[in-house]
Design an enzyme around this catalytic site. Structure first.
Site, short mmCIF file in Angstrom:
data_model
loop_
_atom_site.label_atom_id
_atom_site.label_comp_id
_atom_site.label_asym_id
_atom_site.label_seq_id
_atom_site.Cartn_x
_atom_site.Cartn_y
_atom_site.Cartn_z
N LYS A 198 77.27 26.42 -0.90
CA LYS A 198 78.48 26.04 -0.21
C LYS A 198 78.36 26.15 1.13
CE LYS A 198 82.20 27.85 1.47
NZ LYS A 198 82.44 27.03 2.67
N GLY B 7 77.62 35.11 7.88
CA GLY B 7 78.97 34.58 8.42
C GLY B 7 79.50 35.90 9.08
N SER B 8 80.65 36.10 9.08
CA SER B 8 81.42 37.22 9.57
C SER B 8 81.46 38.40 8.78
CB SER B 8 82.94 36.72 9.84
OG SER B 8 83.59 36.43 8.46
N GLU C 26 83.90 40.11 8.31
CA GLU C 26 85.26 40.23 7.32
C GLU C 26 84.93 39.84 6.17
OE1 GLU C 26 86.55 42.78 9.43
OE2 GLU C 26 87.80 42.20 7.87
N GLY D 218 81.87 39.13 4.79
CA GLY D 218 80.99 39.94 4.12
C GLY D 218 81.35 41.12 3.34
N GLU E 201 74.18 38.67 5.91
CA GLU E 201 73.81 38.49 7.37
C GLU E 201 74.91 38.43 8.17
OE1 GLU E 201 73.20 37.31 10.30
OE2 GLU E 201 71.71 35.83 10.47
N CYS F 264 74.09 34.06 15.79
CA CYS F 264 74.28 35.58 15.10
C CYS F 264 73.38 36.80 16.06
CB CYS F 264 73.81 35.62 13.79
SG CYS F 264 72.25 35.04 13.46
N GLU G 241 81.84 40.81 18.40
CA GLU G 241 81.16 39.63 18.35
C GLU G 241 82.13 38.27 18.85
OE1 GLU G 241 79.78 37.77 14.75
OE2 GLU G 241 77.55 37.59 15.50
P1 NAI Z 1 83.53 32.90 8.09
O1 NAI Z 1 82.67 34.31 7.78
O2 NAI Z 1 84.69 32.62 7.86
O3 NAI Z 1 82.67 31.76 7.60
C1 NAI Z 1 81.30 31.63 7.05
C2 NAI Z 1 81.18 30.93 5.81
O4 NAI Z 1 81.89 31.87 4.76
C3 NAI Z 1 81.61 29.61 5.45
O5 NAI Z 1 81.00 28.91 4.72
C4 NAI Z 1 83.27 29.91 4.86
O6 NAI Z 1 83.51 28.93 4.29
C5 NAI Z 1 82.94 31.18 4.05
N1 NAI Z 1 84.18 32.13 3.65
C6 NAI Z 1 85.20 32.07 4.52
N2 NAI Z 1 86.10 33.04 3.82
C7 NAI Z 1 85.38 33.20 2.54
C8 NAI Z 1 85.71 33.95 1.39
N3 NAI Z 1 86.84 34.60 1.20
N4 NAI Z 1 84.81 34.07 0.38
C9 NAI Z 1 83.77 33.29 0.27
N5 NAI Z 1 83.41 32.67 1.20
C10 NAI Z 1 84.13 32.72 2.35
O7 NAI Z 1 83.20 32.72 9.56
P2 NAI Z 1 83.97 31.74 10.79
O8 NAI Z 1 85.52 32.03 10.46
O9 NAI Z 1 83.53 30.63 10.53
O10 NAI Z 1 83.86 32.30 12.07
C11 NAI Z 1 84.21 33.58 12.40
C12 NAI Z 1 83.32 34.71 13.15
O11 NAI Z 1 82.43 34.93 12.05
C13 NAI Z 1 82.70 33.83 14.31
O12 NAI Z 1 83.37 33.80 15.49
C14 NAI Z 1 81.46 34.63 14.37
O13 NAI Z 1 81.89 35.97 15.22
C15 NAI Z 1 81.16 35.07 12.82
N6 NAI Z 1 80.16 34.21 12.45
C16 NAI Z 1 78.82 34.66 12.21
C17 NAI Z 1 77.80 34.14 11.84
C18 NAI Z 1 76.54 34.47 11.58
O14 NAI Z 1 75.56 33.94 11.81
N7 NAI Z 1 76.31 35.88 11.30
C19 NAI Z 1 78.01 32.73 11.47
C20 NAI Z 1 79.30 32.10 11.61
C21 NAI Z 1 80.20 32.71 12.04
#
Ligand code: NAI
Ligand code: MG
Length: 488
Positions: A177, A230-231, A233, A235, A252, A286, A384
């Site tokens: 996804k 991703g985030s 939260e 995770g 990650e 990240c 972050e």
């Molecule tokens: P997010 O963690 O919500 O989104 C990342 C991925 O997870 C997207 O594909 C999203 O659709 C998916 N996702 C969201 N909620 C989910 C759930 N309940 N179950 C399964 N998948 C889910 O990150 P977002 O909202 O785009 O950004 C928020 C913060 O997260 C950023 O400000 C940053 O601090 C951090 N982040 C960290 C990243 C990294 O490389 N480690 C990458 C993106 C964001």
């Protein structure tokens, strides 16, 4: 029409491209028929629509991946899997809002990743074990099965490669996804999957948002492993859901990585390294080195030099070759970062930036910002931000630097700048981080492990570590002793 991801649609005022997602070898709409919009961050205009995948679509993809795994993919030879990955390496495409020059780098990295795992596919060996019996004992490596992969929007195609390549090398099938902000490049890539010999169902791409498509993917009983970037939260949520089925998980989750500058570092390089470490990809990285620790004797000079250089960073749309920093990916991310800028103005001093630029009437831009005299306990030093925001913190000596660097819930990356190799290695050994650079920050190689300590998650991507995440180990014992066992 099922062979391409896109079709033009004139149902709106301006022409937008309608994308379909990729399930079981076909480009399809969501079962619900719903779609969501995809934007150009520089114009704020809608450039495409994508199917809003939901639980029914995830189920269709997970069933297809399960069939593909049992009916064929697991018996495709490692050589053939490797060749398919080599062919993937040759394909090209991309689009995400970042400077085009950086996108070209990402393309290289994406191709290299498929190439690396194309080579590794034939080197996944088991072991023969020296058991004390008349027997042969083996440790066999087998693919876990269907892998569910959820990726973010900051390196859309590269993150897809980091996830898909090792899974296929291991012999797993995939339901991926993409982030709802950036699903286009991977769907374009999928147009060539059939031509390069990837059987239907081996890689499925389900577009949709987190709660709608991500959550049911994590919860699907046929999905045996979840890989997430991703985030923190999300995770945590994923880990809780996965616990019910004791599903394998790798995470990650980003960080707040320290970039440490001792006064004996090469000064010009150090200032460049601080900017590059924090501002590359608009700070949406990240491993961003957004906590800049500077030794007191060079502190003032360092802040002034970094601020002067930051003022020269050229902002603009990603497609412009002169652009050094593009807009942030979404209005939501721009607002999140703007919130931190407001907090930062109350917590520390502003050396440069601190707001949103005035020269653009459209686009989710943020000024490259440097806060200094930041206390390590401040929000802008602990959370972050994921935008072009640097927090500069002074330190006294080596012990002070290590203490401050490790005072963080995260531990993804760190860098240390000094010309003293003894000091460099002492600091390297003391840092709680999964990746540590000396006299550089951010270079990433597909051969080298990527992942974090502490709340930056667990599991490692890339290198031979990456493929381990998709393998099970089976112990096999073959009795060579023909005597009756004679116990009962
Ligand atoms: P997010 O963690 O919500 O989104 C990342 C991925 O997870 C997207 O594909 C999203 O659709 C998916 N996702 C969201 N909620 C989910 C759930 N309940 N179950 C399964 N998948 C889910 O990150 P977002 O909202 O785009 O950004 C928020 C913060 O997260 C950023 O400000 C940053 O601090 C951090 N982040 C960290 C990243 C990294 O490389 N480690 C990458 C993106 C964001
Ligand atoms: Mg989110």
């Amino acid at each position: 029409m099922t062979s391409t991801a896109t079709a033009k649609s004139k149902t709106r005022k301006s022409e937008v491209t309608r994308y379909r997602m990729y399930i079981d070898g076909k480009f399809v709409d969501a079962a619900s028929g719903k779609t969501f919009d995809v934007y150009d961050p520089a114009t704020e205009g809608v450039i495409a629509t994508c199917p809003a995948g939901g639980a029914a679509d995830i189920d269709r993809a997970a069933q297809a991946a399960t069939r593909a795994f049992h009916d064929g993919w697991r018996s495709v030879t490692a050589q053939e899997r490797g060749r398919i990955l080599f062919r993937l390496a040759e394909l090209e495409t991309l689009n995400s809002g970042k400077p085009i020059v950086e996108s070209e780098y990402d393309m290289d990295d994406t191709a290299t990743c498929f190439e690396y795992y194309g080579g590794l596919a034939t080197k996944i060996n088991g072991e023969v074990l020296p058991v004390p019996a008349e027997a042969v004992a083996l440790a066999m490596r087998e693919p876990i099965g269907v892998a569910g992969q959820i990726i973010p929007w900051n390196y859309p195609l590269m993150m897809a490669a980091w996830k898909i390549a090792p899974a296929l090398a291991a012999g797993c099938t995939v339901v991926l996804k993409p982030a709802e902000q950036t699903p286009l490049s991977i769907l374009k890539l999928a147009e060539d999957f059939e031509a390069i010999g990837l059987p239907p169902g081996v890689v499925n791409i389900v577009t949709g948002d987190g709660p709608g498509a991500g959550a049911p993917l994590v919860a699907h009983p046929k999905v045996r492993k979840v890989a997430f970037t991703g985030s923190a939260e999300v995770g945590k949520t994923i880990m809780r859901t996965a616990a019910d089925q004791l599903k394998r998980v790798s995470l990650e989750l980003g960080g707040k990585s320290p970039n440490i500058f001792f006064s004996d570092a090469d000064f010009e390089n150090a200032v460049d390294g601080a900017l590059f470490g924090t501002f590359i990809n608009q700070g949406e990285v990240c491993s961003a080195g957004s906590r800049v620790l500077v030794q007191k004797d060079i502190y003032k000079k360092f802040v002034d030099a970094a601020a002067a250089k930051a003022k020269t960073i050229r902002l603009g749309p990603g497609v412009d070759r002169e652009t050094k920093m593009g807009p942030l990916v979404s209005a939501e991310q721009r607002d999140r970062v703007a919130g931190y800028l407001k907090t930062g103005r109350g917590e520390a001093k502003v050396a440069v930036g601190g707001g949103t630029p005035k020269q653009f009437d459209k686009g989710w831009y943020v000024e490259p910002t440097i806060f200094y005299d930041v206390d390590n306990g401040a929000k802008i030093a602990q959370e972050e931000i994921f935008g072009p925001v640097m927090s500069v913190i002074p330190f006294k000596d080596e012990a002070d630097a290590i203490r401050i660097a490790n005072e963080s819930p995260y531990g993804l990356a760190a860098a240390v700048w000094t010309r003293d190799i003894f000091k460099a290695f002492r600091v390297v050994k003391s840092l709680e981080a999964g990746i540590v650079w000396v006299n550089h920050m951010q270079p990433t190689f597909v051969e080298a492990p990527w992942g974090g300590y502490k709340m930056s998650g667990f599991g490692r991507e890339l290198g031979h570590w990456g493929v381990e995440e998709y393998l099970e180990t089976k112990q096999v014992f073959i009795n060579l002793d023909e005597k009756p066992i004679g116990w009962y």
